[in-house]
Design a protein around this motif. Structure first.
Motif, mmCIF file in Angstrom:
data_model
loop_
_atom_site.group_PDB
_atom_site.id
_atom_site.type_symbol
_atom_site.label_atom_id
_atom_site.label_comp_id
_atom_site.label_asym_id
_atom_site.label_seq_id
_atom_site.Cartn_x
_atom_site.Cartn_y
_atom_site.Cartn_z
ATOM 1 N N TYR A 77 -4.579 3.712 -13.035
ATOM 2 C CA TYR A 77 -5.660 2.981 -12.201
ATOM 3 C C TYR A 77 -4.823 3.519 -10.163
ATOM 4 C CZ TYR A 77 -8.292 -0.907 -10.297
ATOM 5 O OH TYR A 77 -9.604 -1.744 -9.860
ATOM 6 N N LEU A 78 -3.875 3.408 -10.317
ATOM 7 C CA LEU A 78 -3.654 4.173 -8.430
ATOM 8 C C LEU A 78 -3.471 5.834 -8.719
ATOM 9 C CD1 LEU A 78 0.404 2.906 -8.701
ATOM 10 C CD2 LEU A 78 -1.435 2.032 -7.226
ATOM 11 N N GLN A 79 -3.418 6.274 -9.765
ATOM 12 C CA GLN A 79 -4.439 7.441 -9.682
ATOM 13 C C GLN A 79 -5.486 7.941 -9.123
ATOM 14 O OE1 GLN A 79 -3.237 9.725 -13.420
ATOM 15 N NE2 GLN A 79 -0.785 9.983 -12.736
ATOM 16 N N HIS A 80 -6.181 7.196 -9.378
ATOM 17 C CA HIS A 80 -7.839 7.118 -9.204
ATOM 18 C C HIS A 80 -7.988 6.567 -7.931
ATOM 19 C CE1 HIS A 80 -11.711 5.270 -9.029
ATOM 20 N NE2 HIS A 80 -11.033 3.444 -9.112
ATOM 21 N N ILE A 81 -6.864 5.284 -7.660
ATOM 22 C CA ILE A 81 -6.868 4.774 -5.553
ATOM 23 C C ILE A 81 -6.686 6.104 -5.634
ATOM 24 C CG2 ILE A 81 -6.232 3.744 -4.201
ATOM 25 C CD1 ILE A 81 -5.930 1.558 -6.731
ATOM 26 N N LYS A 82 -6.073 6.666 -4.990
ATOM 27 C CA LYS A 82 -5.462 8.219 -4.678
ATOM 28 C C LYS A 82 -6.360 8.894 -3.982
ATOM 29 C CE LYS A 82 -0.982 9.264 -5.308
ATOM 30 N NZ LYS A 82 -0.242 10.135 -6.136
ATOM 31 N N MET A 94 -9.865 0.411 -0.247
ATOM 32 C CA MET A 94 -8.936 -0.755 0.286
ATOM 33 C C MET A 94 -10.052 -1.757 -1.237
ATOM 34 S SD MET A 94 -9.796 -1.276 4.182
ATOM 35 C CE MET A 94 -9.876 -2.493 4.451
ATOM 36 N N ALA A 95 -10.423 -1.584 -1.388
ATOM 37 C CA ALA A 95 -11.785 -3.107 -1.972
ATOM 38 C C ALA A 95 -10.701 -2.304 -3.261
ATOM 39 C CB ALA A 95 -12.987 -2.088 -2.736
ATOM 40 N N ASN A 150 0.966 -1.393 0.355
ATOM 41 C CA ASN A 150 -0.206 -0.787 -0.428
ATOM 42 C C ASN A 150 0.480 1.098 -0.632
ATOM 43 O OD1 ASN A 150 -2.579 -1.752 0.108
ATOM 44 N ND2 ASN A 150 -2.609 -1.886 2.171
ATOM 45 N N GLN A 151 2.229 1.313 -0.642
ATOM 46 C CA GLN A 151 2.934 2.496 -0.587
ATOM 47 C C GLN A 151 2.355 2.749 -1.943
ATOM 48 O OE1 GLN A 151 4.875 3.656 1.720
ATOM 49 N NE2 GLN A 151 4.501 2.095 3.238
ATOM 50 N N LEU A 152 1.395 3.833 -1.991
ATOM 51 C CA LEU A 152 0.793 4.215 -3.299
ATOM 52 C C LEU A 152 2.161 5.201 -4.121
ATOM 53 C CD1 LEU A 152 -2.852 4.363 -2.594
ATOM 54 C CD2 LEU A 152 -1.495 2.526 -3.284
ATOM 55 N N PRO A 206 -8.377 8.013 1.686
ATOM 56 C CA PRO A 206 -7.863 7.602 2.253
ATOM 57 C C PRO A 206 -7.934 6.778 3.108
ATOM 58 C CG PRO A 206 -7.019 9.918 1.905
ATOM 59 C CD PRO A 206 -8.248 10.187 1.874
ATOM 60 N N ASN A 207 -7.842 4.942 3.396
ATOM 61 C CA ASN A 207 -8.269 4.175 4.159
ATOM 62 C C ASN A 207 -10.061 3.792 4.116
ATOM 63 O OD1 ASN A 207 -5.072 3.537 4.287
ATOM 64 N ND2 ASN A 207 -5.994 6.291 6.534
#
Length: 756
Positions: free
Chosen positions: A661-666, A676-677, A641-643, A670-671
């Motif tokens: 995809y990581l940018q979408h998650i960021k 998480m999903a 989880n070190q985005l 947070p948390n």
């Protein structure tokens, strides 16, 4: 490595010593043309006569069936039943009879089996029956009480010799220059090939490697696989090869000829070649290994009995080199300081290993544990461990497999765990280094009854875990398993190779929910690094290094980025993977060791990430600018989880889709459960992502996730279970858009029922 030869000067057999066998690790029975049966003590080499057979009984073969034999092919999980058999000595003669003797040398049964000589008589490995092969071209299978079961082969030409397959399901035999394998299953096809230019004189089948060895009148010995493909062909010797025999551990092969005895590797190449000139012993007609595989007995044409044990076996761990210089002595040499220590043991050495700062030596009744820095006295001595077959060292523990149990000890000598599962006792004789694996925090064993089943034991300290076992079911038969030997508790993985030579990886963190991923093909053997979670796999003429197989296995793209394959055809044929210590992979070919350095920076990266030194790991990748380092960092940081670090690493690896995809998650909270999903989805754990959302009342988000993953039926089931009309209508609307986009009619039955 070579044989230490001891020739019995007082020959008790006047003619040819035609057959012999071990009944115990230090007890040999021999019989010659003069019909006298002798028992020999391997320690004192003194023989005593125990029986005198009839004068018209000229023996041709002999074999002991000792103790309790158990058929693993018929026993499965939950079955402890075995086929018990008392000690029985089988002897066949040249007039077509075979005789069974008990331990008191009393004849229990005499059977007229063939017309003409019986050339081979062999107990099946499971101890439930025996075969006889004769000059009349017939092979018969009998019960262990001597009752005829079936006639397997009816050949026009004489059968020279025959042997069982390791699973007792096939019989290999030779006639003339041909070798044939006949499965016992109904309507099975016979496999037959021309093996030698002359007659085949001897044949054996390895219980461990499944290889066959043959020797013939053409003065060659050859190694074959079970399909008849040639693995190794020796140079032409001076005389015919009259005997071959694999050791019970499958590592060594003994080859006998006229005044000659060779010690070979199981792939064929020779360790040593002993020539007998004074006194001459004639042709070596019979070779038998002891049950522990450390010594053998051989019989010569002049009636001479030969005892031999293996010496000068070497093993290296970093700056230490250990070598056996006698059956009870090990020499330990420090290459750096050039100091030499000699360790004497009270009993004969059976098995020993060096590594992880310790030397562990198993003798006939004890296990001695030494610290590599202080070898004057052992750290501990463990008593009551007879007939040690497997000895595996790990960073915190070592595993001992003997005739009674599988035990895991700490290096202080404390019994840490005795793994147990249903049917283990019956399978002890079938377990080996390929079906047992000891890691840093876990131990795995493959079931010998159901070869697609793997048992995993947790080695974490606490309450007794010997009965707390989790099972991993695979789709195909497993040939080798390996558990990671380094990493943190959360980074423990298991790989296995199946019969198709495909290699798979699974995480051991999630308990019984093993998610298995394929990471490679055409792999012969594999091994984890000793200090990091790097993996090496050996192919036919190359090898591959997976720099983070556990973290990358969910994504085939990342697996390809973190795997490198190298060609090693210059090392020769029949290469064996010997060790993977630190960042050095050692291969063995034709007796030579070839150490090869892998990417040292990847090992450094693993050490930094195990200590959670993320800034230093990122600095290392920025300075080196190596694509493999960036890909390994991306895979590991994504799991941790070190985005931010994962985004930069994927960008350096040119994985633009993952960066997006990581940018979408960021951008998510947070948390949060949604974040998480999404992280679970990126790691390939879609079921886990759905569970996170559903358990936290995120039903709409879970349905949207199923639709994004094209899991239409699951999305419909979730919408129905929640009884939310808007969610159901949204799923149907998205399904209609999807079908219009691909220009197809509805083909899923649940959606058809709703339309009707």
């Amino acid at each position: 490595m070579k044989f230490k030869i001891n020739i019995n000067k007082e020959a008790k057999h006047n003619g040819v010593l035609c057959c012999l066998d071990w009944s115990k690790n230090d007890e040999v029975y021999t019989i010659g043309d003069e019909q006298q049966l002798f028992k020999w003590d391997a320690k004192t080499r003194i023989g005593t006569q125990v029986a005198k057979l009839p004068e018209d009984f000229y023996p041709t073969d002999l074999q002991w069936l000792c103790g309790t034999r158990t058929s693993t092919k018929s026993s499965g999980p939950g079955s402890n039943s075995g086929n018990k058999a008392s000690d029985s000595l089988l002897i066949c003669s040249n007039d077509g009879r075979f005789i069974m003797l008990n331990r008191s040398a009393r004849a229990e049964r005499i059977v007229n089996a063939h017309v003409g000589s019986i050339n081979a008589a062999r107990w099946s490995p499971d101890g439930t029956g025996l075969l006889t092969a004769g000059e009349d071209g017939v092979i018969k299978v009998w019960s262990k009480l001597g009752m005829l079961r079936s006639t397997i082969i009816q050949n026009e030409t004489p059968i020279r010799t025959a042997c069982w397959s390791p699973n007792s399901m096939s019989i290999a035999y030779c006639t003339g220059p041909f070798i044939a394998i006949k499965p016992l299953a109904a309507n099975s096809k016979l496999i037959k090939w021309k093996a030698h230019s002359g007659s085949v004189l001897c044949l054996c089948w390895s219980n461990e490697t499944q290889h066959l060895a043959s020797g013939g009148d053409d003065c060659q010995y050859k190694i074959w696989d079970s399909q008849g493909s040639l693995i190794y062909a020796s140079f032409v010797e001076d005389h015919s090869i009259t005997s071959v025999e694999f050791g019970p551990k499958g590592i060594y092969l003994a080859v006998g000829g006229f005044n000659m005895l060779k010690l070979c590797h199981f792939t064929g190449w020779s360790y040593s070649n002993t020539k007998f000139s004074s006194p001459p012993i004639g042709s070596v007609y019979s070779i038998r290994w002891s049950k522990d595989g450390t010594q053998l007995a051989a019989g010569g044409g002049t009636g001479t009995l030969i005892f031999a044990h293996i010496i000068e076996q070497e093993k290296v761990s970093r700056n230490l080199k250990a070598k056996t210089i006698a059956r009870k002595v090990i020499e330990l040499q420090d290459i750096v300081t050039r100091t030499v220590d000699t360790l004497d043991f009270p009993d004969r050495i059976i098995k020993w290993e060096i590594g992880y700062g310790h030397l562990v030596v198993a003798t006939t009744n004890q296990v001695h544990v030494y610290n590599e820095k202080y070898t004057n006295t052992p750290l501990t001595i463990i008593d009551g461990r007879p007939d040690v077959k497997v000895l595996i060292l790990a960073k915190k523990h070592f595993l001992v497999l003997d005739s009674t149990a599988v035990s895991i000890f700490t290096y202080s000598g404390r019994l840490h765990l005795t793994p147990k599962y249903s049917g283990l006792t019956a399978q002890l004789t079938s377990l080996n280094e390929k079906t047992l694996s000891l890691g840093l925090h876990y131990m795995a064993v493959r079931d010998c009854g159901d070869e697609s089943l793997i048992y995993v034991f947790d080695l974490m300290p606490g309450a007794s875990r010997q009965n707390e076992v989790t099972t991993c079911h695979t789709k195909t038969t497993v040939q080798q398993i390996a558990v990671s030997r380094a990493g943190t508790v959360d980074d423990q993985y298991m790989v296995f190779i199946d019969t198709n030579r495909d290699i798979f990886c699974a995480s051991l963190k999630n308990g019984s929910n093993f998610e298995i991923y394929k990471i490679g093909t055409q792999v012969l053997s594999t091994m984890w690094a000793s200090e990091s979670n790097m993996l090496v796999g050996l192919h036919d003429a190359s090898y591959s290094i997976w720099y983070c197989p556990g973290e990358a296995c969910m994504d085939p793209t990342v697996v390809a980025l973190t795997r490198v394959t190298f060609d090693i055809t210059e090392l020769g044929k029949n290469i064996v993977l010997d060790n993977f210590e630190g960042s050095i992979v050692t291969f063995k070919s034709s007796g030579a060791l070839y150490p090869i350095q892998v990417n040292l920076l990847c090992e450094t990266l693993h050490k930094l990430l195990n200590d959670e030194l993320w800034p230093r790991a990122l600095t290392l990748c920025r300075r080196v600018q190596d694509s493999i380092l960036w890909a390994a960092l991306a895979a590991i940081s994504s799991k941790k989880n070190q985005l931010e670090i994962a985004e930069e690493a994927y960008s350096a690896s040119l994985q633009i889709d993952k960066v997006k995809y990581l940018q979408h998650i960021k951008n998510l909270a947070p948390n949060s459960y949604e974040q998480m999903a999404e992280i679970s989805v990126m790691m390939g754990r879609s079921n886990e992502a759905e569970t996170i959302l559903l358990h936290n009342n995120k039903t709409s988000e879970a349905i949207q996730l199923c639709v994004r993953m094209h899991r239409w039926e699951r999305a419909l089931d979730v919408a129905k279970s929640q009884k939310n009309q808007s969610d159901l209508e949204w799923v149907l609307q998205q399904r209609k858009k999807y079908l219009n986009a691909i220009n197809r009619d509805e083909y899923l039955q649940p959606f058809k029922q709703i339309q009707q």
